[in-house]
Design a protein around this motif. Sequence first.
Motif, PDB file in Angstrom:
ATOM      1  N   ARG A 172      -5.748  -4.790  -6.367  1.00  0.00           N
ATOM      2  CA  ARG A 172      -6.468  -3.770  -5.594  1.00  0.00           C
ATOM      3  C   ARG A 172      -5.694  -2.460  -5.569  1.00  0.00           C
ATOM      4  O   ARG A 172      -5.678  -1.740  -4.570  1.00  0.00           O
ATOM      5  CB  ARG A 172      -6.687  -4.258  -4.159  1.00  0.00           C
ATOM      6  N   GLU A 173      -5.047  -2.143  -6.689  1.00  0.00           N
ATOM      7  CA  GLU A 173      -4.144  -1.001  -6.722  1.00  0.00           C
ATOM      8  C   GLU A 173      -4.833   0.317  -6.392  1.00  0.00           C
ATOM      9  O   GLU A 173      -4.202   1.260  -5.922  1.00  0.00           O
ATOM     10  CB  GLU A 173      -3.465  -0.905  -8.089  1.00  0.00           C
ATOM     11  N   GLY A 174      -6.152   0.424  -6.627  1.00  0.00           N
ATOM     12  CA  GLY A 174      -6.844   1.670  -6.318  1.00  0.00           C
ATOM     13  C   GLY A 174      -6.907   1.952  -4.839  1.00  0.00           C
ATOM     14  O   GLY A 174      -6.828   3.102  -4.407  1.00  0.00           O
ATOM     15  N   ALA A 175      -7.053   0.902  -4.033  1.00  0.00           N
ATOM     16  CA  ALA A 175      -7.260   1.095  -2.595  1.00  0.00           C
ATOM     17  C   ALA A 175      -6.100   0.594  -1.743  1.00  0.00           C
ATOM     18  O   ALA A 175      -5.940   1.046  -0.614  1.00  0.00           O
ATOM     19  CB  ALA A 175      -8.542   0.386  -2.155  1.00  0.00           C
ATOM     20  N   VAL A 176      -5.287  -0.338  -2.258  1.00  0.00           N
ATOM     21  CA  VAL A 176      -4.249  -0.972  -1.446  1.00  0.00           C
ATOM     22  C   VAL A 176      -2.924  -0.953  -2.202  1.00  0.00           C
ATOM     23  O   VAL A 176      -2.881  -1.225  -3.397  1.00  0.00           O
ATOM     24  CB  VAL A 176      -4.629  -2.443  -1.114  1.00  0.00           C
ATOM     25  N   ARG A 177      -1.863  -0.638  -1.494  1.00  0.00           N
ATOM     26  CA  ARG A 177      -0.526  -0.737  -2.090  1.00  0.00           C
ATOM     27  C   ARG A 177       0.435  -1.283  -1.045  1.00  0.00           C
ATOM     28  O   ARG A 177       0.225  -1.110   0.169  1.00  0.00           O
ATOM     29  CB  ARG A 177      -0.039   0.617  -2.618  1.00  0.00           C
ATOM     30  N   LEU A 178       1.482  -1.937  -1.523  1.00  0.00           N
ATOM     31  CA  LEU A 178       2.499  -2.495  -0.641  1.00  0.00           C
ATOM     32  C   LEU A 178       3.694  -1.559  -0.636  1.00  0.00           C
ATOM     33  O   LEU A 178       4.303  -1.293  -1.673  1.00  0.00           O
ATOM     34  CB  LEU A 178       2.904  -3.894  -1.117  1.00  0.00           C
ATOM     35  N   ASP A 179       4.016  -1.039   0.537  1.00  0.00           N
ATOM     36  CA  ASP A 179       5.129  -0.104   0.709  1.00  0.00           C
ATOM     37  C   ASP A 179       6.140  -0.764   1.635  1.00  0.00           C
ATOM     38  O   ASP A 179       5.994  -0.738   2.856  1.00  0.00           O
ATOM     39  CB  ASP A 179       4.602   1.208   1.301  1.00  0.00           C
ATOM     40  N   GLY A 180       7.175  -1.384   1.047  1.00  0.00           N
ATOM     41  CA  GLY A 180       8.117  -2.145   1.858  1.00  0.00           C
ATOM     42  C   GLY A 180       7.408  -3.325   2.487  1.00  0.00           C
ATOM     43  O   GLY A 180       6.861  -4.180   1.796  1.00  0.00           O
TER      44      GLY A 180
END
Length: 295
Positions: A172-180
């Motif tokens: 879901r890289e377009g809408a969701v990313r994991l930051d830490g």
Amino acid sequence: MASATGRDGQASGLGLRLELAQGPGGPRVRLHAGPADLAPGLRLAVLVAEPVGEDRPRSTAALREGSWRALEARLEVSAEALEGAARALCGGTIGTWPIGQVMVDAAGESVVLTLTGPRDDGWPALAQIELGVAVEDGEVAVRARRVWATGPLAPSAAAVWLAAARGLARGREGAVRLDGATLRVRPEWLVRRAFRADGAVPPRTRGLQVARVRGEGRGLRIVLADVTHGTGPEGHAREGMSEQTGPKGHVFEDMSDGPEDPLAELRAALRAGDRAAALTALSYAPAPTHPGRAG
């Protein structure tokens, strides 16, 4: 308001229509979209956009092919949509423990992710992750507040949450990313996708930022505004957009540290195979108070 798209004002499945808004400089054309279902449980309640350039759009074709800039939007996310997103975890693993079933409980200010699967090293395994949702830098920020886990027999609550968060972000890289340890969600991507799926040129949505997130029933309401051009279109009557849209407004408690781990001692005793210590730790463990506690 005056419509330029026929008696019902509709131009597509997105409910596209042209309307006139009275402003200080006279009437202004606005594109309106919604209400429309974008996916099961995901609803575009309203979107307002203004034309890019000086020419005033006058035809239905301009709705689908013209150049627009989105000024504000509101999305409604039901429990069904939250559960659908969480089902991406089924079949994944936390360490070597396979996730068999996923449930989502949302009520008031709590959203709880419940993961179940086979016994871990002979012990019943259940992980419940209580989430906090906030607005940060124009995005929806999701963190774990507390992790109630008898299994998998992970060494920490943070390890359980990070494994789940990676699974939720994957694909879901377009809408969701994991930051830490934080999942960051950009809902404006969903608006662009919906316009393309409907055969219409998407409005420019890069300026749309999340201004507010609210619990609504067992779901969420997300308000977006174009902060690069002010918090709303000048001269536009904000019907149905009565929520305040301050950039720091949020509903759910923010967690600046790692998640609490009320059952850490219990898991440590289970990993060590010490039944007496496990029973002692269980007797001192606080009772969960979140919506998914029945699990």
